[in-house]
Scaffold this active site. Sequence first.
Site, PDB file in Angstrom:
ATOM      1  N   ARG A  98       0.839  -1.209   0.000  1.00  0.00           N
ATOM      2  CA  ARG A  98       0.000   0.000   0.000  1.00  0.00           C
ATOM      3  C   ARG A  98       0.872   1.256   0.000  1.00  0.00           C
ATOM      4  O   ARG A  98       0.543   2.260  -0.605  1.00  0.00           O
ATOM      5  CB  ARG A  98      -0.936  -0.013   1.223  1.00  0.00           C
ATOM      6  CG  ARG A  98      -1.825   1.213   1.368  1.00  0.00           C
ATOM      7  CD  ARG A  98      -2.203   1.455   2.818  1.00  0.00           C
ATOM      8  NE  ARG A  98      -1.041   1.396   3.690  1.00  0.00           N
ATOM      9  CZ  ARG A  98      -0.142   2.382   3.821  1.00  0.00           C
ATOM     10  NH1 ARG A  98      -0.279   3.497   3.136  1.00  0.00           N
ATOM     11  NH2 ARG A  98       0.898   2.239   4.633  1.00  0.00           N
ATOM     12  N   GLU A 105      10.986  -3.889   0.830  1.00  0.00           N
ATOM     13  CA  GLU A 105      10.499  -4.717   1.946  1.00  0.00           C
ATOM     14  C   GLU A 105      10.761  -6.197   1.684  1.00  0.00           C
ATOM     15  O   GLU A 105      11.105  -6.953   2.602  1.00  0.00           O
ATOM     16  CB  GLU A 105       9.005  -4.463   2.160  1.00  0.00           C
ATOM     17  CG  GLU A 105       8.725  -3.078   2.722  1.00  0.00           C
ATOM     18  CD  GLU A 105       7.258  -2.713   2.754  1.00  0.00           C
ATOM     19  OE1 GLU A 105       6.892  -1.845   3.552  1.00  0.00           O
ATOM     20  OE2 GLU A 105       6.466  -3.280   1.964  1.00  0.00           O
TER      21      GLU A 105
HETATM   22  C1  5RP Z   1       4.101  -0.542   2.584  1.00  0.00           C
HETATM   23  C2  5RP Z   1       3.457  -1.741   3.182  1.00  0.00           C
HETATM   24  C3  5RP Z   1       2.899  -1.580   4.551  1.00  0.00           C
HETATM   25  O1  5RP Z   1       3.651  -2.349   5.424  1.00  0.00           O
HETATM   26  C4  5RP Z   1       1.464  -2.032   4.549  1.00  0.00           C
HETATM   27  O2  5RP Z   1       0.769  -1.280   3.589  1.00  0.00           O
HETATM   28  C5  5RP Z   1       0.821  -1.840   5.935  1.00  0.00           C
HETATM   29  O3  5RP Z   1       0.791  -0.484   6.266  1.00  0.00           O
HETATM   30  P1  5RP Z   1       0.078   0.052   7.579  1.00  0.00           P
HETATM   31  O4  5RP Z   1       0.817  -0.534   8.738  1.00  0.00           O
HETATM   32  O5  5RP Z   1       0.183   1.537   7.489  1.00  0.00           O
HETATM   33  O6  5RP Z   1      -1.360  -0.421   7.543  1.00  0.00           O
HETATM   34  O7  5RP Z   1       3.419  -2.803   2.635  1.00  0.00           O
HETATM   35  O8  5RP Z   1       4.520  -0.801   1.284  1.00  0.00           O
END
Ligand code: 5RP
Length: 236
Positions: A98, A105
């Site tokens: 997201r 990552e």
């Molecule tokens: C970013 C990610 C985040 O870890 C994932 O979207 C979760 O985000 P949040 O802890 O703000 O809900 O994959 O690329």
Amino acid sequence: MGDEATKRAAGRAAAELVEDGTAIGLGTGSTVRFAMERLAERIRDGLSIVGVPTSHQTAARARALGIPLASLNDVPHLAVAIDGADQVDPALRLIKGRGAAQTREKAVAAAADRLVIVVGEAKLADPLSAPVPIEVLPFACAFAAARLAALGGSGSVREGVSKDGPVVTDNGGFVIDWSFGPIGDPEGLEQAIEAIPGVIAAGLFTGFAEKTVVIVGGDGGCRVVSPGSSRPRTGW
Ligand code: 5RP
């Protein structure tokens, strides 16, 4: 417990797992932020660690908190990576991206002995079904989208919010968010997406389950799910 409180509980619990003298991966997002805040407290109490950030956002937050940083080139082996997720299934497979940081990552998760995923209950899914963020070379964006269409589903290039045109990742890529509907074979789909020339990384993480621990923040506090947990093989 609200969404923020469950994220805070999970993030802070993850920070307690970090051991002195280790190098750790720092994922991206609002839940990891809580882990970093707790790590900063522990550093003030004497904990010695170095963090490898997965995004400009995480690097900036870590600097502000006083967490020492290194790059993955400096420290290619990590004791643990702490990260969030958009969905987690009962086999501990993930959808991530997201925040458009899934490529770094994934590299950091691969470099770590343990992957600690911090989520609220709302992220638990069976099967995985959220749109899959896919980082692509801008040069090959339309080509990759055509190949994705051949795999099924539909999607579009992610647009900036305070920027006209596409989101440009920390690596200079674009992101295509592709909805496949309920995903029956996450391993096969991850391989098929990443086999498309021009795709940099898919936000499907199916290869890390054996070393993954999921800390789920919920109304009753945190629960920890690992491959050895006693729970049904399917369903949450
Ligand atoms: C970013 C990610 C985040 O870890 C994932 O979207 C979760 O985000 P949040 O802890 O703000 O809900 O994959 O690329």
